[in-house]
Design a protein around this motif. Structure first.
Motif, PDB file in Angstrom:
ATOM      1  N   LYS A 247       0.832  -1.203   0.000  1.00 61.10           N
ATOM      2  CA  LYS A 247       0.000   0.000   0.000  1.00 61.10           C
ATOM      3  C   LYS A 247       0.871   1.260   0.000  1.00 61.10           C
ATOM      4  CE  LYS A 247      -3.902  -2.228   2.323  1.00 61.10           C
ATOM      5  NZ  LYS A 247      -4.836  -2.179   3.484  1.00 61.10           N
ATOM      6  N   THR A 248       1.791   1.291  -0.950  1.00 63.25           N
ATOM      7  CA  THR A 248       2.687   2.437  -1.080  1.00 63.25           C
ATOM      8  C   THR A 248       2.742   2.876  -2.533  1.00 63.25           C
ATOM      9  OG1 THR A 248       4.622   1.017  -1.374  1.00 63.25           O
ATOM     10  CG2 THR A 248       4.139   1.747   0.872  1.00 63.25           C
ATOM     11  N   MET A 249       3.118   4.152  -2.761  1.00 60.22           N
ATOM     12  CA  MET A 249       3.329   4.688  -4.096  1.00 60.22           C
ATOM     13  C   MET A 249       4.687   5.388  -4.111  1.00 60.22           C
ATOM     14  SD  MET A 249       1.051   7.367  -6.360  1.00 60.22           S
ATOM     15  CE  MET A 249       1.250   8.686  -5.168  1.00 60.22           C
ATOM     16  N   THR A 250       5.527   5.024  -5.082  1.00 62.27           N
ATOM     17  CA  THR A 250       6.860   5.575  -5.219  1.00 62.27           C
ATOM     18  C   THR A 250       6.931   6.452  -6.457  1.00 62.27           C
ATOM     19  OG1 THR A 250       7.796   3.590  -4.180  1.00 62.27           O
ATOM     20  CG2 THR A 250       9.324   5.030  -5.356  1.00 62.27           C
ATOM     21  N   SER A 265      -3.970   4.846   1.612  1.00 61.73           N
ATOM     22  CA  SER A 265      -5.072   4.274   2.398  1.00 61.73           C
ATOM     23  C   SER A 265      -5.738   3.152   1.594  1.00 61.73           C
ATOM     24  CB  SER A 265      -6.077   5.364   2.754  1.00 61.73           C
ATOM     25  OG  SER A 265      -6.665   5.897   1.564  1.00 61.73           O
ATOM     26  N   ASP A 266      -6.637   2.443   2.255  1.00 60.57           N
ATOM     27  CA  ASP A 266      -7.337   1.355   1.566  1.00 60.57           C
ATOM     28  C   ASP A 266      -8.167   1.889   0.403  1.00 60.57           C
ATOM     29  OD1 ASP A 266      -6.208  -0.346   3.392  1.00 60.57           O
ATOM     30  OD2 ASP A 266      -7.989  -0.403   4.701  1.00 60.57           O
ATOM     31  N   GLU A 267      -8.802   3.030   0.601  1.00 58.95           N
ATOM     32  CA  GLU A 267      -9.634   3.607  -0.462  1.00 58.95           C
ATOM     33  C   GLU A 267      -8.774   4.059  -1.636  1.00 58.95           C
ATOM     34  OE1 GLU A 267     -12.929   7.221  -1.073  1.00 58.95           O
ATOM     35  OE2 GLU A 267     -11.978   6.838   0.887  1.00 58.95           O
ATOM     36  N   GLU A 268      -7.629   4.718  -1.347  1.00 64.68           N
ATOM     37  CA  GLU A 268      -6.756   5.176  -2.419  1.00 64.68           C
ATOM     38  C   GLU A 268      -6.143   3.991  -3.177  1.00 64.68           C
ATOM     39  OE1 GLU A 268      -5.228   9.319  -0.258  1.00 64.68           O
ATOM     40  OE2 GLU A 268      -4.046   7.469  -0.122  1.00 64.68           O
ATOM     41  N   THR A 269      -5.802   2.948  -2.448  1.00 62.27           N
ATOM     42  CA  THR A 269      -5.244   1.756  -3.115  1.00 62.27           C
ATOM     43  C   THR A 269      -6.278   1.119  -4.026  1.00 62.27           C
ATOM     44  OG1 THR A 269      -3.817   1.384  -1.197  1.00 62.27           O
ATOM     45  CG2 THR A 269      -4.106  -0.448  -2.726  1.00 62.27           C
ATOM     46  N   ALA A 270      -7.550   1.063  -3.550  1.00 64.36           N
ATOM     47  CA  ALA A 270      -8.604   0.459  -4.366  1.00 64.36           C
ATOM     48  C   ALA A 270      -8.849   1.267  -5.647  1.00 64.36           C
ATOM     49  CB  ALA A 270      -9.877   0.337  -3.542  1.00 64.36           C
ATOM     50  N   ILE A 271      -8.778   2.607  -5.562  1.00 66.19           N
ATOM     51  CA  ILE A 271      -9.021   3.440  -6.752  1.00 66.19           C
ATOM     52  C   ILE A 271      -7.892   3.279  -7.767  1.00 66.19           C
ATOM     53  CG2 ILE A 271      -9.222   5.828  -7.569  1.00 66.19           C
ATOM     54  CD1 ILE A 271     -10.633   6.485  -4.939  1.00 66.19           C
ATOM     55  N   LEU A 272      -6.630   3.298  -7.286  1.00 68.10           N
ATOM     56  CA  LEU A 272      -5.498   3.268  -8.209  1.00 68.10           C
ATOM     57  C   LEU A 272      -5.244   1.889  -8.791  1.00 68.10           C
ATOM     58  CD1 LEU A 272      -2.983   5.554  -6.275  1.00 68.10           C
ATOM     59  CD2 LEU A 272      -4.372   6.150  -8.275  1.00 68.10           C
ATOM     60  N   THR A 273      -5.828   0.832  -8.205  1.00 64.99           N
ATOM     61  CA  THR A 273      -5.596  -0.528  -8.711  1.00 64.99           C
ATOM     62  C   THR A 273      -6.886  -1.171  -9.199  1.00 64.99           C
ATOM     63  OG1 THR A 273      -5.850  -1.433  -6.463  1.00 64.99           O
ATOM     64  CG2 THR A 273      -3.610  -0.872  -7.191  1.00 64.99           C
ATOM     65  N   SER A 274      -7.913  -0.387  -9.430  1.00 61.64           N
ATOM     66  CA  SER A 274      -9.198  -0.944  -9.867  1.00 61.64           C
ATOM     67  C   SER A 274      -9.110  -1.406 -11.323  1.00 61.64           C
ATOM     68  CB  SER A 274     -10.309   0.093  -9.714  1.00 61.64           C
ATOM     69  OG  SER A 274     -11.526  -0.387 -10.253  1.00 61.64           O
ATOM     70  N   ASN A 275      -9.847  -2.476 -11.641  1.00 64.05           N
ATOM     71  CA  ASN A 275      -9.907  -3.002 -13.003  1.00 64.05           C
ATOM     72  C   ASN A 275     -10.990  -2.324 -13.839  1.00 64.05           C
ATOM     73  OD1 ASN A 275      -7.930  -4.977 -13.691  1.00 64.05           O
ATOM     74  ND2 ASN A 275      -8.813  -6.329 -12.122  1.00 64.05           N
ATOM     75  N   SER A 276     -11.814  -1.534 -13.201  1.00 62.66           N
ATOM     76  CA  SER A 276     -12.940  -0.902 -13.903  1.00 62.66           C
ATOM     77  C   SER A 276     -12.592   0.550 -14.217  1.00 62.66           C
ATOM     78  CB  SER A 276     -14.206  -0.975 -13.045  1.00 62.66           C
ATOM     79  OG  SER A 276     -15.251  -0.278 -13.664  1.00 62.66           O
ATOM     80  N   ILE A 277     -12.525   0.876 -15.493  1.00 60.82           N
ATOM     81  CA  ILE A 277     -12.258   2.268 -15.888  1.00 60.82           C
ATOM     82  C   ILE A 277     -13.537   3.100 -15.871  1.00 60.82           C
ATOM     83  CG2 ILE A 277     -12.623   1.937 -18.354  1.00 60.82           C
ATOM     84  CD1 ILE A 277     -10.211   3.761 -18.814  1.00 60.82           C
ATOM     85  N   ASN A 290      -1.984  13.371  -8.149  1.00 59.00           N
ATOM     86  CA  ASN A 290      -1.517  14.750  -7.955  1.00 59.00           C
ATOM     87  C   ASN A 290      -1.865  15.273  -6.570  1.00 59.00           C
ATOM     88  OD1 ASN A 290      -0.357  14.990 -10.526  1.00 59.00           O
ATOM     89  ND2 ASN A 290      -2.337  15.536 -11.442  1.00 59.00           N
ATOM     90  N   ASP A 291      -3.042  14.887  -6.050  1.00 64.44           N
ATOM     91  CA  ASP A 291      -3.414  15.328  -4.698  1.00 64.44           C
ATOM     92  C   ASP A 291      -2.459  14.749  -3.647  1.00 64.44           C
ATOM     93  OD1 ASP A 291      -5.501  16.708  -5.788  1.00 64.44           O
ATOM     94  OD2 ASP A 291      -6.994  15.125  -5.422  1.00 64.44           O
ATOM     95  N   ILE A 292      -1.988  13.528  -3.884  1.00 68.60           N
ATOM     96  CA  ILE A 292      -1.107  12.893  -2.903  1.00 68.60           C
ATOM     97  C   ILE A 292       0.284  13.525  -2.916  1.00 68.60           C
ATOM     98  CG2 ILE A 292       0.037  10.713  -2.279  1.00 68.60           C
ATOM     99  CD1 ILE A 292      -2.427   9.245  -3.373  1.00 68.60           C
TER     100      ILE A 292
END
Length: 522
Positions: A247-250, A265-277, A290-292
């Protein structure tokens, strides 16, 4: 036990000598047969009962004994079977000498008299070369719970300069220790920083790719073909690496040399790794990225950046860059200081090992002293004696304080290595050989006693030689003395007893008999 042949009866188990060696190293082992094959059953002092399936060839090697080759082969086969589960002794020699009479450094190194400033104990004769007591003095180090203990004698687990004498074994190189159930470290040896990982995430720099980035439109030609795998491949090629498990972003920016790692966070991880566009469009994901990173970076990532062949090139805020540079400078300074302290400690240890005091000659050998080289040279005082490398590579120097004056001489590397290897007394003898200004001589009072002993030995030798020469020249017939009216009749053998000696003994015997009768009242 003698070497067996195939015609002799054979017990399918480890031989008693092999079992004794294993027991001294904290291990029990037996070879058993279960009908379908052979098995090796072992149990260490800190392990459960373990069973290993072995072949017939291994069984024959384990049960053989009687020669050096067979003994080593049995031990090596045994260690090859259990090597994945146990920490092993260094080799067969270390295992065989465990708890033995000859220490040789296996149970710790003894500090001899004259080494590292140790002097002899009072009222105790110093040991000499070629002799060892039948029973050792009991200064062996022992392992208790994985730690080394000793009863206070002159023994150490490692010498201060790391030196091992020729023929010594490695300290502590014996015993079987189970890998799956290691003993807990003592409180003194436990790392006080080992719990920081639960609070601070360890920073590991990921290798940066040198290949050009993969454009988004080439990987995902249509929203129908969108998948998280292709999305992560596109982000990684542009320098945005998302670790779903951690659960990290480099962020690896081309304008910066440091990698910035952000916790998700769990929500941010789910958004960035979702299979649904459809649920999470690409613009929404880029906006979240960009917000992060906005508190640290002045620039932003865009869809135009992901569609190019270049990696992202966002710059840090000036205050953030300055803070990172200060932190890196502090880390480099601390590392440099630690290296300097370690180097200074090594230099101090080497200097301590390469320095002796000439005034310690009297405790080591009270008959010797420091005198001038002349025949009747006066006694001088020798202080600190040390050796050290010179500024020129490959050259060394020996320095000494003689009557308050520092004198130095150049020595060879062989003499330098010898000075570090031998004890203090032999270092002083080497110093006496190198320096012409002073010599190790016997004290006058000790020399007088030695002269008296030599004179007495020469006198005794002269008397014996004269008696032998007299007996060689004289060949007279033996004199016989006899009396007709007394019994028994005295006689003697030529060269053994004279008539005078026989008469003296006979007289003393009669006197003793009279005295004895008087005491007994006869």
């Amino acid at each position: 036990m003698a070497i067996r042949t195939n015609t002799n009866p054979r017990e399918m188990d480890l031989q008693p000598e092999m079992q004794k060696i294993l027991m001294r190293n904290g291990m029990q082992a037996h070879v058993v047969s279960d009908g379908s094959g052979f098995r090796l059953v072992v149990q260490g002092h800190d392990s459960p009962l373990l069973t290993y399936a072995i072949t017939e060839r291994q069984m024959l090697a384990l049960t053989a004994w009687g020669s050096n080759t067979a003994n080593k082969k049995a031990y090596n086969v045994f260690t090859s079977i259990i090597g994945n589960d146990f920490h092993l002794p260094k080799n067969f020699v270390h295992a065989r000498n465990a708890n033995g009479r000859v220490a040789m450094g296996l149970h710790g190194y003894r500090i001899g008299i004259g080494e590292y400033g140790r002097i002899a104990w009072p009222h105790m004769p110093p040991p000499f070369l070629g002799w060892t007591p039948r029973n050792q003095w009991g200064f062996h180090l022992r392992r208790v719970g994985g730690d080394l203990f000793y009863p206070g004698g002159p023994a150490v687990p490692e010498r201060w300069n790391g030196r091992m004498k020729p023929g010594e074994l490695q300290s502590g190189g014996y015993g079987f220790y189970y890998k799956g159930n290691r003993q807990a470290q003592s409180q003194q040896e436990r790392d006080v920083l080992q719990g920081l990982q639960a609070v601070i995430t360890p920073m590991t720099n990921r290798p940066r790719s040198t290949e050009p980035a993969i454009p988004y439109r080439e990987l995902i030609t249509s929203p129908v073909y969108f998948s998280n795998e292709k999305w992560q491949e596109c982000l990684s090629s542009h320098g945005i690496i998302i670790d779903q498990k951690a659960k990290t972003m480099t962020i690896q920016s081309e304008r910066e040399t440091v990698d910035m790692v952000y916790d998700l966070s769990d929500e941010e991880t789910a958004i960035l790794t979702s299979n649904s566009i459809e649920e999470h469009p690409s613009e929404k994901r880029i906006g979240l990225i960009n917000d992060i990173i906005s508190p640290d970076f002045t620039d932003k990532a865009s869809m135009e950046t992901l569609n190019s062949n270049s990696r992202i090139a966002v710059g840090l805020h000036p205050e953030i860059r300055k803070e990172i540079e200060q932190e890196n400078h502090l880390q480099e300074t601390a590392l440099l200081q630690e290296q300097q302290e370690q180097k200074q400690r090594m230099i101090t240890d080497i200097q301590a090992a390469a320095t002796i005091d000439g005034r310690d000659l009297t405790p080591l050998n009270e008959k010797m002293g420091w005198y001038r080289e002349e025949r009747n040279g006066r006694e001088v005082e020798v202080g600190e004696i040390s050796v050290q490398p010179t500024e020129t590579e490959g050259k060394y120097r020996m320095s000494a304080v003689i009557d308050g004056q520092v004198i130095s001489h150049e020595i060879s590397q062989k003499e330098y290595d010898k000075f570090l290897a031998v004890d203090d007394y032999h270092r002083m003898k080497l110093f006496s050989k190198v320096f012409d200004e002073v010599d190790m001589k016997m004290r006058p009072e000790a020399r007088q006693g030695l002269g008296m002993k030599i004179l007495a030995a020469l006198t005794a030798g002269t008397v014996v030689a004269s008696e032998v020469a007299h007996n060689l020249r004289c060949h007279h017939a033996p004199d016989v003395y006899s009396e007709h009216y007394c019994s028994p009749r005295p006689y003697y053998k030529p060269g053994v007893d004279t008539p005078r000696d026989v008469a003296i003994r006979y007289f003393e015997a009669e006197m003793n008999r009279e005295i004895t009768n008087m005491r007994l009242g006869r």
